[in-house]
Design an enzyme around this catalytic site. Structure first.
Site, PDB file in Angstrom:
ATOM      1  N   ASP A  38      -0.146  -7.674  11.745  1.00  0.00           N
ATOM      2  CA  ASP A  38       0.706  -7.980  10.588  1.00  0.00           C
ATOM      3  C   ASP A  38       2.167  -8.070  11.009  1.00  0.00           C
ATOM      4  OD1 ASP A  38       1.237  -8.676   8.002  1.00  0.00           O
ATOM      5  OD2 ASP A  38       1.197  -6.628   7.214  1.00  0.00           O
TER       6      ASP A  38
ATOM      7  N   TYR B 298       0.806  -1.213   0.000  1.00  0.00           N
ATOM      8  CA  TYR B 298       0.000   0.000   0.000  1.00  0.00           C
ATOM      9  C   TYR B 298       0.832   1.254   0.000  1.00  0.00           C
ATOM     10  CZ  TYR B 298      -3.170  -3.608   1.221  1.00  0.00           C
ATOM     11  OH  TYR B 298      -3.880  -4.776   1.194  1.00  0.00           O
ATOM     12  N   SER B 299       2.104   1.088  -0.275  1.00  0.00           N
ATOM     13  CA  SER B 299       2.951   2.266  -0.151  1.00  0.00           C
ATOM     14  C   SER B 299       4.266   2.081  -0.880  1.00  0.00           C
ATOM     15  CB  SER B 299       3.262   2.500   1.331  1.00  0.00           C
ATOM     16  OG  SER B 299       4.092   1.452   1.784  1.00  0.00           O
TER      17      SER B 299
HETATM   18  N1  ATP Z   1      10.953   4.133   8.924  1.00  0.00           N
HETATM   19  C1  ATP Z   1      11.488   3.376   7.988  1.00  0.00           C
HETATM   20  N2  ATP Z   1      12.806   3.394   7.784  1.00  0.00           N
HETATM   21  C2  ATP Z   1      13.361   2.624   6.849  1.00  0.00           C
HETATM   22  N3  ATP Z   1      12.695   1.791   6.058  1.00  0.00           N
HETATM   23  C3  ATP Z   1      11.363   1.713   6.201  1.00  0.00           C
HETATM   24  C4  ATP Z   1      10.694   2.518   7.155  1.00  0.00           C
HETATM   25  N4  ATP Z   1       9.378   2.238   7.080  1.00  0.00           N
HETATM   26  C5  ATP Z   1       9.240   1.311   6.114  1.00  0.00           C
HETATM   27  N5  ATP Z   1      10.430   1.001   5.575  1.00  0.00           N
HETATM   28  C6  ATP Z   1      10.682   0.010   4.512  1.00  0.00           C
HETATM   29  O1  ATP Z   1       9.604  -0.014   3.617  1.00  0.00           O
HETATM   30  C7  ATP Z   1       8.996  -1.320   3.597  1.00  0.00           C
HETATM   31  C8  ATP Z   1       7.509  -1.162   3.405  1.00  0.00           C
HETATM   32  O2  ATP Z   1       6.978  -0.381   4.468  1.00  0.00           O
HETATM   33  P1  ATP Z   1       5.592  -0.718   5.137  1.00  0.00           P
HETATM   34  O3  ATP Z   1       5.617  -2.149   5.605  1.00  0.00           O
HETATM   35  O4  ATP Z   1       5.293   0.284   6.164  1.00  0.00           O
HETATM   36  O5  ATP Z   1       4.627  -0.564   3.867  1.00  0.00           O
HETATM   37  P2  ATP Z   1       3.265  -1.276   3.569  1.00  0.00           P
HETATM   38  O6  ATP Z   1       2.768  -0.771   2.258  1.00  0.00           O
HETATM   39  O7  ATP Z   1       2.368  -1.068   4.727  1.00  0.00           O
HETATM   40  O8  ATP Z   1       3.723  -2.763   3.469  1.00  0.00           O
HETATM   41  P3  ATP Z   1       2.892  -4.091   3.533  1.00  0.00           P
HETATM   42  O9  ATP Z   1       2.816  -4.561   2.131  1.00  0.00           O
HETATM   43  O10 ATP Z   1       3.752  -4.972   4.393  1.00  0.00           O
HETATM   44  O11 ATP Z   1       1.589  -3.806   4.159  1.00  0.00           O
HETATM   45  C9  ATP Z   1       9.419  -1.967   4.914  1.00  0.00           C
HETATM   46  O12 ATP Z   1       9.471  -3.361   4.825  1.00  0.00           O
HETATM   47  C10 ATP Z   1      10.791  -1.369   5.142  1.00  0.00           C
HETATM   48  O13 ATP Z   1      11.788  -2.102   4.475  1.00  0.00           O
END
Ligand code: ATP
Length: 710
Positions: free
Chosen positions: A259, A146-147
């Site tokens: 999660d 999602y990001s």
């Molecule tokens: N504060 C941070 N500092 C460094 N890397 C980060 C940080 N936050 C996220 N990341 C990197 O970005 C990746 C994705 O972030 P995040 O898990 O928050 O996104 P998401 O879209 O919610 O992912 P998911 O598909 O797991 O739901 C993490 O696995 C990590 O490697």
């Protein structure tokens, strides 16, 4: 869709830091911000003031309501009670409340976009948006479902941060509200082992939003998958202690993470672990056991009760995932890597024993009788993990209890002898320092290895989803790969990274941010050089790695290429992330007739583990139906649509993310259309991948995001 900065510079430094003290406002020096008149023509409208505390650096932003005899309404984060209540109200009544126009006006006056102020005012309460041009965006460091996550430099204090660009549909208030939950949870939590949200970047005329986090060098998936890295026992204990401490904080604040997995456990260079990604988190109140969705937690870390469709659950779901992480930290690979929900359950029962009759009754899993294993399995956790230290095994037995209640709590786990017997958990600061490593790096390594395989050694296929094997990636460091490719200015395996840095005209991602590509390269290189120097200086400090015992492999497991061929793979790499959905809250709000109790199993679904193989086939056959019905289930609860993810697991085998074991009835036409759209999208991507020289079709096509947001 860039970020346009509209606020006057006076706002810039009045960011997010809450004051440490709460002394009377009248004793402090404060000044009015120019921003106060935005969106307001009347003198008596509320104005924002910037309050400097005792001449120090701390700044607090408040809203002064001149209409009420000049009294001040504080939007101070430190008044957490007030905000907590507001947040709770918000979460309890998502969608059912009319936001007062005055609130919207106040927040747009402070620089927030209207779509955000109107849909989720509590998420931004007391904050002022950060301007995009106060950050220098560097490289992409994470790609979530999602990001997209970027490393950036905060030019106001010269610190690195992580910018998470969240995907949602700003034109859809439900989508905005759902996205805003993550912000609310993050704001509610304050603990050294939980990622800190520093602020938000957006502007009144912007349609996008970035979450500003402290920067973390590693995630556990990325770190564990680096060739040559093995964790010592005190190190595993150190990580586990931090994970449980963070979880305990979440749970004691009524929040389930839902999660927990390696890529959501971030580590900094001081060995501090922080739980991140609260996008699937949920409120939880043990006194009012309201129904929640069972469609959460990445498959490999999902507890049996969720796989069986339980809707009343609590902290135990996070503890199961924690048990999986514990096993994984010792064995260097995921311990329950199922490809489908059926297979996942099968793996769980094979390891943890099949549940007694009592189990189904106690967990109110009425419908689950159809998927009871025909022959009883004996619990064999101790045999499977016989090489683990006794105390680790004992904790694992508890965390991987089939009965949720037997898993205890994070607080209880922290008192387990695992932490109180030698070797004790080490101090985080004593841990070795590693070069930056992220899950995305591991993916890059895989891609690089694959490319090398394609161009050089014919027939040397590197399977998708595998963590890089040392032989395949010899001499390849994902970061050095990135840099080398960038220096060549060509051929980077990740198009996002290339375009983020070298294509300043790609307004979508860069607009508003400071850009200096040469600086990026230089700073990355310098960082690496610095690191190498630090390493040589630290050589004696970091000490030897005492490797934990490896996991004993049974003959059966050796035959299981999926299990035996992989190094650490803590990830969602296979697209195994359960879709984010607002259903939990929908169910909380509307536990009515369409609630989980009435969800019917889809016809033709496998009833026996003996038929696992045919079950998989059948599951494929019924894929369309189930996509349809799972969507329908969410539609019925007026929730955010979930993304259905197909992916490829280790060895390139296709993963069928086909929704829950239990799904409701159909709304087939519409969903078939959606499915068609997804197939077309996949075909389009496949064509694109094929057209790139030396590439195979590899990436997981993650078809849609929450609400198909751009
Ligand atoms: N504060 C941070 N500092 C460094 N890397 C980060 C940080 N936050 C996220 N990341 C990197 O970005 C990746 C994705 O972030 P995040 O898990 O928050 O996104 P998401 O879209 O919610 O992912 P998911 O598909 O797991 O739901 C993490 O696995 C990590 O490697």
């Amino acid at each position: 869709m860039g970020l346009i900065c509209t606020k006057p510079s006076a706002v810039e430094d009045s960011r997010e830091s809450p004051p440490k003290r709460t002394s009377s406002i009248s004793r402090r020096h404060h000044s009015e911000l120019k921003v106060s008149r935005f969106g307001s023509s009347k003198r008596e409208d509320p104005v924002w003031i910037k309050d400097r505390l005792g001449g120090g650096g701390d700044v607090k932003v408040m809203l002064v309501d001149k209409k009420v005899n000049g009294s001040m309404r504080s939007y101070d984060q430190t008044k957490s009670k007030k905000i907590d209540k507001a947040e709770a109200t918000f979460l309890d009544h998502l969608g059912s409340r009319r936001i007062p126009n005055a609130t919207v006006a106040e927040q747009t006056a402070a620089g927030w976009p209207r779509w955000l102020a109107a849909a989720a005012p509590e998420a931004i309460n007391g904050w002022i948006p950060r301007r995009a041009d106060t950050f220098e965006k560097l490289n992409k460091i994470g790609q979530g479902t999602y990001s997209s996550v970027y490393k950036a430099r905060d030019v106001t204090n010269d610190k690195f941060v992580a910018l998470k660009k969240v995907r949602f549909d700003n034109l859809d208030p439900e989508s905005v509200k759902f996205m805003a939950r993550e912000i609310l949870f993050l704001r509610r939590l304050d603990h050294p082992n939980i990622i800190k949200l520093h602020g938000l970047i957006t502007a009144r005329s912007s349609s996008s939003l970035y979450l500003v986090f402290e920067y973390m060098e590693h995630d556990l998936t990325g770190l564990a998958s680096r060739p040559g890295i093995k964790f010592s026992e005190p190190q595993v204990k150190c990580y586990m202690q931090q994970l449980l401490s963070g979880l305990d904080h979440c749970h004691s604040h009524g929040i389930l993470h839902r999660d927990i997995k390696g890529s959501n456990l971030l580590l900094d260079n001081n060995g501090i672990l922080k739980i991140a990604d609260f996008g699937l988190a949920s409120n939880y109140d043990p006194r009012h056991n309201v129904p929640l969705t069972s469609r959460v937690v990445t498959l490999w870390y999902r507890p049996p009760e969720l796989l069986l469709g339980a809707s009343k659950y609590g902290v135990a779901v996070d503890l199961w995932s924690t048990g999986c992480i514990l096993g994984e930290l010792y064995s260097g690979k995921p311990i329950l890597p199922g490809k489908t929900e059926v297979e996942q359950l099968h793996k769980i029962f094979k390891l943890c024993g099949s549940p007694s009759e009592d189990y189904w009754r106690k967990l109110h899993l009425r419908n689950s009788t159809m998927i009871k294993p025909p022959q009883p399995y004996r619990r064999c956790v101790a045999e499977t993990f016989k090489d683990l230290p006794a105390s680790a095994l004992q904790l694992m037995e508890i965390l991987l209890s089939l009965y949720p209640a037997d898993r205890g709590t994070a607080a209880i786990a922290l008192k387990n002898e695992f932490f109180t017997t030698k070797p004790f958990p080490c101090d985080p600061s004593s841990l070795p320092k590693y070069p930056p490593s992220k899950e995305i790096d591991a993916k890059l390594r895989e891609e690089e290895a694959r490319r090398q395989g394609a161009s050089g050694g014919r027939g040397q296929k590197v399977d998708l989803g595998r963590r890089a094997q040392p032989v395949a990636v010899a001499g390849t460091n994902a970061n050095s790969v990135s840099i080398a490719s960038l220096q060549r200015g060509q051929g980077h395996s990740n198009p996002n990274i290339r375009s983020e840095i070298f294509n300043p005209h790609r307004g979508e991602t860069l607009s508003g941010f400071l850009v200096d590509p040469t600086k990026h390269l230089r700073s990355d290189k310098d960082a690496r050089k610095d690191f190498a120097e630090q390493q040589s200086m630290r050589a004696s400090v970091s000490g030897p790695l005492i490797h934990g015992p490896g996991r004993a492999k049974s003959g059966k497991e050796h035959n299981d290429s999926f299990l035996s061929s992989n190094r650490a793979n803590l990830s969602k790499l296979s697209g195994l992330v359960m879709a984010r959905t607002a259903m939990s809250d929908d169910q909380q709000e509307r536990p009515g007739p369409s609630g989980p109790e009435t969800i019917k199993p889809v016809g033709g679904f496998p009833g026996s583990f003996d038929q696992e193989e045919s079950a998989k086939k059948q599951e494929r056959m019924h894929y369309t139906q189930r996509v349809a019905s799972s969507h329908q289930m969410e539609d019925e609860t007026a929730s955010i649509k979930e993304s259905n993810m197909h992916g490829r697991g280790p060895k390139g085998n296709k993963i069928y993310m086909s929704g829950p074991l239990f799904a409701s009835s159909n709304n087939v036409d519409r969903m078939l259309k959606e499915h068609d759209r997804q197939i077309q999208e996949y075909a389009r991507r496949a064509r694109f991948e094929k057209s790139r020289p030396g590439t195979q079709v590899t990436e997981n096509p993650t078809f849609s995001s929450r609400h198909r947001a751009g």
